[in-house]
Design an enzyme around this catalytic site. Structure first.
Site, PDB file in Angstrom:
ATOM      1  N   HIS A  52       0.866  -1.177   0.000  1.00 48.04           N
ATOM      2  CA  HIS A  52       0.000   0.000   0.000  1.00 48.04           C
ATOM      3  C   HIS A  52       0.905   1.230   0.000  1.00 48.04           C
ATOM      4  O   HIS A  52       2.107   1.144   0.302  1.00 48.04           O
ATOM      5  CB  HIS A  52      -0.887   0.003   1.240  1.00 48.04           C
ATOM      6  CG  HIS A  52      -1.967  -1.028   1.198  1.00 48.04           C
ATOM      7  ND1 HIS A  52      -3.139  -0.903   1.907  1.00 48.04           N
ATOM      8  CD2 HIS A  52      -2.068  -2.215   0.533  1.00 48.04           C
ATOM      9  CE1 HIS A  52      -3.908  -1.954   1.694  1.00 48.04           C
ATOM     10  NE2 HIS A  52      -3.277  -2.766   0.859  1.00 48.04           N
ATOM     11  N   GLU A  54       1.245   3.818   1.999  1.00 52.20           N
ATOM     12  CA  GLU A  54       1.884   4.168   3.267  1.00 52.20           C
ATOM     13  C   GLU A  54       2.988   3.172   3.622  1.00 52.20           C
ATOM     14  O   GLU A  54       4.035   3.562   4.148  1.00 52.20           O
ATOM     15  CB  GLU A  54       0.835   4.231   4.384  1.00 52.20           C
ATOM     16  CG  GLU A  54      -0.254   5.254   4.149  1.00 52.20           C
ATOM     17  CD  GLU A  54      -1.425   4.757   3.297  1.00 52.20           C
ATOM     18  OE1 GLU A  54      -2.422   5.485   3.203  1.00 52.20           O
ATOM     19  OE2 GLU A  54      -1.341   3.644   2.717  1.00 52.20           O
ATOM     20  N   ASP A 144      -8.297  -4.193  -3.995  1.00 56.73           N
ATOM     21  CA  ASP A 144      -7.440  -3.454  -3.061  1.00 56.73           C
ATOM     22  C   ASP A 144      -8.059  -3.370  -1.674  1.00 56.73           C
ATOM     23  O   ASP A 144      -7.356  -3.460  -0.684  1.00 56.73           O
ATOM     24  CB  ASP A 144      -7.171  -2.043  -3.607  1.00 56.73           C
ATOM     25  CG  ASP A 144      -6.027  -1.370  -2.861  1.00 56.73           C
ATOM     26  OD1 ASP A 144      -4.910  -1.905  -2.914  1.00 56.73           O
ATOM     27  OD2 ASP A 144      -6.259  -0.324  -2.241  1.00 56.73           O
TER      28      ASP A 144
END
Length: 147
Positions: A52, A54, A144
């Site tokens: 992801h 982050e 996702d």
């Protein structure tokens, strides 16, 4: 709306991910007022369900030194999910600034419950790019978010 350097870096990463054929979510890490790392969602590009935005950003930050994450602000173009919110908690990040949460509510309550200040800027550009992606690529988006 005044977009600071951290949010602009996250937006730039969001656009980079989209240009690569991936999911348009970008992130930046700011320590002591300076962008020290950026990243974007690479699940499609790398075939890795954990990459992801982050997480990519935190990986790119590497080892910042004692206490650095406690002084950091994590920026994301979209409200972080539980995985990424958990990473912010784990690293002791005290502030998360997001571009939007209209297209995905994420886990702000989880972060706030662990002492993280969460600021949602509701940036129109972030909302529009993500909404278009969700509309045009529902299969990738649902993958996702685990739907």
């Amino acid at each position: 709306m005044n977009i600071d350097e951290g949010m602009q870096a996250a937006i730039d990463e969001m656009k980079k991910g989209l240009a690569e054929g991936g999911i348009p979510i970008g992130s930046a890490l700011v320590v002591d007022g300076r962008v020290v790392a950026v990243g974007h969602n690479k699940r499609v590009q790398d075939g890795d369900p954990i990459t992801h935005a982050e997480i990519d950003c935190l990986r790119n930050a590497g080892r910042l030194g004692a206490g650095s994450f406690h002084r950091a602000t994590l920026y994301s173009s979209l409200m972080p999910c539980f995985l990424c919110s958990g990473a912010a908690v784990q690293f002791g990040i005290k502030k998360v600034v997001v571009g939007e949460s209209r297209n995905f509510p994420g886990a702000p309550g989880f972060m706030r419950g662990h002492g993280i200040e969460v600021i949602d800027l509701d940036v129109p550009e972030c909302v529009e790019i993500m909404a278009k992606f969700v509309r045009d690529q529902p299969h990738l988006w649902n993958e996702d978010i685990g739907v």
